[in-house]
Design a protein around this motif. Structure first.
Motif, PDB file in Angstrom:
ATOM      1  N   LEU A 227       0.828  -1.204   0.000  1.00  0.00           N
ATOM      2  CA  LEU A 227       0.000   0.000   0.000  1.00  0.00           C
ATOM      3  C   LEU A 227       0.867   1.261   0.000  1.00  0.00           C
ATOM      4  CD1 LEU A 227      -2.851  -1.022   2.464  1.00  0.00           C
ATOM      5  CD2 LEU A 227      -2.985  -0.811  -0.028  1.00  0.00           C
ATOM      6  N   GLN A 228       1.948   1.230   0.768  1.00  0.00           N
ATOM      7  CA  GLN A 228       2.867   2.371   0.775  1.00  0.00           C
ATOM      8  C   GLN A 228       3.377   2.652  -0.625  1.00  0.00           C
ATOM      9  OE1 GLN A 228       7.149   2.036   1.618  1.00  0.00           O
ATOM     10  NE2 GLN A 228       6.706   3.082   3.559  1.00  0.00           N
ATOM     11  N   GLN A 229       3.800   1.616  -1.317  1.00  0.00           N
ATOM     12  CA  GLN A 229       4.341   1.780  -2.663  1.00  0.00           C
ATOM     13  C   GLN A 229       3.259   2.173  -3.669  1.00  0.00           C
ATOM     14  OE1 GLN A 229       7.846   1.585  -3.355  1.00  0.00           O
ATOM     15  NE2 GLN A 229       7.576   1.828  -1.149  1.00  0.00           N
ATOM     16  N   ALA A 230       2.013   1.877  -3.344  1.00  0.00           N
ATOM     17  CA  ALA A 230       0.896   2.257  -4.210  1.00  0.00           C
ATOM     18  C   ALA A 230       0.479   3.700  -4.002  1.00  0.00           C
ATOM     19  CB  ALA A 230      -0.297   1.335  -3.972  1.00  0.00           C
ATOM     20  N   GLY A 231       1.131   4.380  -3.035  1.00  0.00           N
ATOM     21  CA  GLY A 231       0.845   5.791  -2.802  1.00  0.00           C
ATOM     22  C   GLY A 231       0.002   6.090  -1.591  1.00  0.00           C
ATOM     23  N   TRP A 232      -0.095   5.134  -0.666  1.00  0.00           N
ATOM     24  CA  TRP A 232      -0.917   5.336   0.528  1.00  0.00           C
ATOM     25  C   TRP A 232      -0.408   6.498   1.363  1.00  0.00           C
ATOM     26  CZ3 TRP A 232      -5.366   2.669   1.462  1.00  0.00           C
ATOM     27  CH2 TRP A 232      -5.989   2.905   2.686  1.00  0.00           C
ATOM     28  N   GLN A 233      -1.342   7.260   1.923  1.00  0.00           N
ATOM     29  CA  GLN A 233      -1.014   8.390   2.795  1.00  0.00           C
ATOM     30  C   GLN A 233      -1.494   8.097   4.201  1.00  0.00           C
ATOM     31  OE1 GLN A 233      -2.703  11.895   0.964  1.00  0.00           O
ATOM     32  NE2 GLN A 233      -1.570  11.603  -0.944  1.00  0.00           N
ATOM     33  N   GLY A 234      -0.532   7.947   5.100  1.00  0.00           N
ATOM     34  CA  GLY A 234      -0.848   7.535   6.456  1.00  0.00           C
ATOM     35  C   GLY A 234      -1.561   8.568   7.290  1.00  0.00           C
ATOM     36  N   ASP A 235      -1.582   9.823   6.837  1.00  0.00           N
ATOM     37  CA  ASP A 235      -2.253  10.875   7.600  1.00  0.00           C
ATOM     38  C   ASP A 235      -3.637  11.184   7.038  1.00  0.00           C
ATOM     39  OD1 ASP A 235      -1.446  11.961   5.231  1.00  0.00           O
ATOM     40  OD2 ASP A 235      -0.560  13.775   6.091  1.00  0.00           O
ATOM     41  N   GLY A 236      -4.127  10.338   6.156  1.00  0.00           N
ATOM     42  CA  GLY A 236      -5.440  10.568   5.565  1.00  0.00           C
ATOM     43  C   GLY A 236      -6.296   9.325   5.623  1.00  0.00           C
ATOM     44  N   THR A 237      -7.497   9.436   5.086  1.00  0.00           N
ATOM     45  CA  THR A 237      -8.387   8.285   5.039  1.00  0.00           C
ATOM     46  C   THR A 237      -8.725   7.982   3.582  1.00  0.00           C
ATOM     47  OG1 THR A 237     -10.415   7.324   5.946  1.00  0.00           O
ATOM     48  CG2 THR A 237     -10.483   9.681   5.364  1.00  0.00           C
ATOM     49  N   TRP A 238      -9.802   7.295   3.329  1.00  0.00           N
ATOM     50  CA  TRP A 238     -10.090   6.788   1.978  1.00  0.00           C
ATOM     51  C   TRP A 238     -11.145   7.591   1.230  1.00  0.00           C
ATOM     52  CZ3 TRP A 238     -15.061   5.294   0.809  1.00  0.00           C
ATOM     53  CH2 TRP A 238     -15.929   5.133   1.908  1.00  0.00           C
ATOM     54  N   GLY A 239     -12.095   8.172   1.977  1.00  0.00           N
ATOM     55  CA  GLY A 239     -13.194   8.879   1.332  1.00  0.00           C
ATOM     56  C   GLY A 239     -14.389   8.957   2.262  1.00  0.00           C
ATOM     57  N   ARG A 240     -15.547   9.230   1.702  1.00  0.00           N
ATOM     58  CA  ARG A 240     -16.761   9.330   2.503  1.00  0.00           C
ATOM     59  C   ARG A 240     -17.991   9.129   1.621  1.00  0.00           C
ATOM     60  NH1 ARG A 240     -17.212  13.679   5.730  1.00  0.00           N
ATOM     61  NH2 ARG A 240     -15.003  14.231   5.679  1.00  0.00           N
ATOM     62  N   GLN A 241     -19.058   8.617   2.229  1.00  0.00           N
ATOM     63  CA  GLN A 241     -20.323   8.508   1.515  1.00  0.00           C
ATOM     64  C   GLN A 241     -21.005   9.864   1.547  1.00  0.00           C
ATOM     65  OE1 GLN A 241     -22.761   5.257   2.867  1.00  0.00           O
ATOM     66  NE2 GLN A 241     -24.315   5.547   1.285  1.00  0.00           N
ATOM     67  N   VAL A 242     -21.619  10.243   0.445  1.00  0.00           N
ATOM     68  CA  VAL A 242     -22.211  11.576   0.327  1.00  0.00           C
ATOM     69  C   VAL A 242     -23.595  11.494  -0.310  1.00  0.00           C
ATOM     70  CG1 VAL A 242     -19.971  12.733   0.164  1.00  0.00           C
ATOM     71  CG2 VAL A 242     -21.126  11.953  -1.941  1.00  0.00           C
ATOM     72  N   GLN A 243     -24.219  12.675  -0.417  1.00  0.00           N
ATOM     73  CA  GLN A 243     -25.474  12.815  -1.140  1.00  0.00           C
ATOM     74  C   GLN A 243     -25.292  13.843  -2.254  1.00  0.00           C
ATOM     75  OE1 GLN A 243     -29.312  12.886   0.849  1.00  0.00           O
ATOM     76  NE2 GLN A 243     -28.299  12.582   2.838  1.00  0.00           N
ATOM     77  N   ILE A 244     -26.047  13.669  -3.329  1.00  0.00           N
ATOM     78  CA  ILE A 244     -26.004  14.626  -4.436  1.00  0.00           C
ATOM     79  C   ILE A 244     -27.428  15.083  -4.734  1.00  0.00           C
ATOM     80  CG2 ILE A 244     -23.934  13.600  -5.436  1.00  0.00           C
ATOM     81  CD1 ILE A 244     -25.721  12.205  -7.507  1.00  0.00           C
ATOM     82  N   PRO A 245     -27.573  16.287  -5.286  1.00  0.00           N
ATOM     83  CA  PRO A 245     -28.922  16.774  -5.614  1.00  0.00           C
ATOM     84  C   PRO A 245     -29.510  16.044  -6.819  1.00  0.00           C
ATOM     85  CG  PRO A 245     -27.268  18.313  -6.376  1.00  0.00           C
ATOM     86  CD  PRO A 245     -26.541  17.288  -5.559  1.00  0.00           C
ATOM     87  N   LYS A 246     -30.835  16.100  -6.951  1.00  0.00           N
ATOM     88  CA  LYS A 246     -31.502  15.423  -8.061  1.00  0.00           C
ATOM     89  C   LYS A 246     -31.074  15.978  -9.414  1.00  0.00           C
ATOM     90  CE  LYS A 246     -35.615  14.104  -5.420  1.00  0.00           C
ATOM     91  NZ  LYS A 246     -37.099  14.215  -5.314  1.00  0.00           N
ATOM     92  N   THR A 247     -30.667  17.224  -9.436  1.00  0.00           N
ATOM     93  CA  THR A 247     -30.285  17.869 -10.701  1.00  0.00           C
ATOM     94  C   THR A 247     -28.803  17.723 -11.011  1.00  0.00           C
ATOM     95  OG1 THR A 247     -29.958  19.954  -9.498  1.00  0.00           O
ATOM     96  CG2 THR A 247     -32.135  19.577 -10.485  1.00  0.00           C
ATOM     97  N   PHE A 248     -28.095  16.875 -10.263  1.00  0.00           N
ATOM     98  CA  PHE A 248     -26.647  16.761 -10.416  1.00  0.00           C
ATOM     99  C   PHE A 248     -26.271  16.193 -11.786  1.00  0.00           C
ATOM    100  CE2 PHE A 248     -22.520  14.673  -9.821  1.00  0.00           C
ATOM    101  CZ  PHE A 248     -21.804  15.680  -9.187  1.00  0.00           C
ATOM    102  N   ASP A 249     -25.212  16.733 -12.368  1.00  0.00           N
ATOM    103  CA  ASP A 249     -24.691  16.256 -13.641  1.00  0.00           C
ATOM    104  C   ASP A 249     -23.844  15.015 -13.393  1.00  0.00           C
ATOM    105  OD1 ASP A 249     -23.564  15.788 -16.091  1.00  0.00           O
ATOM    106  OD2 ASP A 249     -22.491  17.701 -16.232  1.00  0.00           O
ATOM    107  N   THR A 250     -24.401  13.836 -13.634  1.00  0.00           N
ATOM    108  CA  THR A 250     -23.709  12.602 -13.289  1.00  0.00           C
ATOM    109  C   THR A 250     -22.502  12.314 -14.179  1.00  0.00           C
ATOM    110  OG1 THR A 250     -25.284  11.348 -14.659  1.00  0.00           O
ATOM    111  CG2 THR A 250     -25.751  11.522 -12.291  1.00  0.00           C
TER     112      THR A 250
END
Length: 333
Positions: A227-250
């Motif tokens: 993972l380190q060699q793949a570019g992992w950053q130990g001071d961060g996380t992976w992401g988050r689940q979110v919501q988007i508006p109905k009019t969002f440009d997918t």
């Protein structure tokens, strides 16, 4: 990984019930296989592999026929993440992961600190790819690799792995009988290909060996180093689940589109609970919709991209990150 399309979960399912391997009978085909071994031996000599090693290895190789019937394999629900995640990360696996975290906390924290990878992600990756070690492969590696190369499909790949396995014998003095793998040619509890073993396997406990079959410190260190060699950053996380508006440009939902939190906020993206995204400009992040606009939505960071280098599948990466979150919350005392 070189063979990213075959995830560890599918491999485990096949190995448990659908893989049939039988020694081929003496026939014209087996004679042809013997001739093929002679050509492999000549190619290996040209690459500098010691003749004594080659003679010893080739003498023990037996032809195998693989019969993998996908229609007979246990089904793996992928209609959506809502059905996939409970299947791949059931509650018993979460409980086992949390228990193992407590058992191995000291070594995980030491290795995580050394390689800059948070312990929960090391453990989660191990749990997904090898079911915490129960899926490490039990087949004779050289016979699998030579037979797979002989079959002709992806011959160049399997020849490369065959030569890499020979290099493992010479470099790390591992016995022929100890080199066990899966039907895909991956080895140990890290599910590395032999060439990946040569590149990423680590000696986690300083005993001079790289035992990815039995030694948890070597296994954890090897996964963390990958993972380190793949570019992992130990001071961060992976992401988050979110919501988007109905009019969002997918059309903006793509790994190739990167924006700051503020830019995503301006487009109506919010946290999953509807609150505002972090007010920061120092990250370039992407939005993904693995199941389309009616399914789950995620903003993903560079660490998520590192997981995709292991296997190019959002379902795989999300299963690892989901298990990591279940390890983290609630806090383990």
């Amino acid at each position: 990984m070189v063979w990213k399309t075959l995830g560890a979960v599918f491999a485990a399912a096949v190995l448990s019930g659908s893989l049939q391997i039988a020694v081929a009978q003496e026939s014209q085909e087996s004679q042809s296989f013997t001739q093929y071994l002679d050509s492999l031996k000549s190619d290996a000599k040209a690459q500098g592999i010691d003749s004594t090693t080659l003679d010893s290895v080739v003498a023990k190789i037996k032809p195998f026929k693989r019969a993998v019937f996908a229609d007979k394999a246990p089904s793996e629900p992928k209609s959506s993440l809502e059905t996939y995640l409970p299947h791949v990360v059931p509650e018993w696996k979460v409980e086992k992961a949390r228990s193992l975290f407590k058992t191995h906390r000291a070594e995980l924290e030491a290795i995580g600190s050394k390689y800059g990878v948070q312990p929960r992600f090391i453990l989660a990756l191990w749990g997904i790819i090898a079911d915490f070690g129960t899926d490490s492969g039990h087949l004779p590696l050289f016979s699998v690799l030579a037979s797979s190369a002989y079959e002709g499909e992806r011959e160049a790949f399997f020849k490369e792995q065959f030569f890499a396995a020979l290099a493992i014998l010479e470099r790390d003095s591992i016995d022929f009988d100890a080199l066990k793998g899966s039907w895909t040619g991956t080895i140990g509890q890290t599910q590395f290909t032999p060439s990946q073993y040569l590149k990423f396997a680590q000696d986690g406990d300083g005993d001079g060996k790289r035992d990815i079959w039995n030694n948890t410190q070597d296994i954890f260190a090897s996964l963390a180093y990958y993972l380190q060699q793949a570019g992992w950053q130990g001071d961060g996380t992976w992401g988050r689940q979110v919501q988007i508006p109905k009019t969002f440009d997918t059309s903006l939902a793509s790994l190739g589109v990167k924006k700051t939190f503020s830019q995503w906020s301006s487009l109506g993206v919010t946290r999953f609970d509807g609150s505002k995204l972090p007010a920061r400009e120092d990250m370039q992040i992407s939005l993904i919709l693995p199941d389309g606009e009616k399914g789950r939505k995620y903003l993903i960071y560079d660490n998520y991209r590192a997981l995709l280098k292991w296997q190019e599948s959002d379902y795989f990466a999300i299963s690892v990150t989901y298990l990591s979150e279940r390890i983290k919350y609630p806090a383990i005392k």
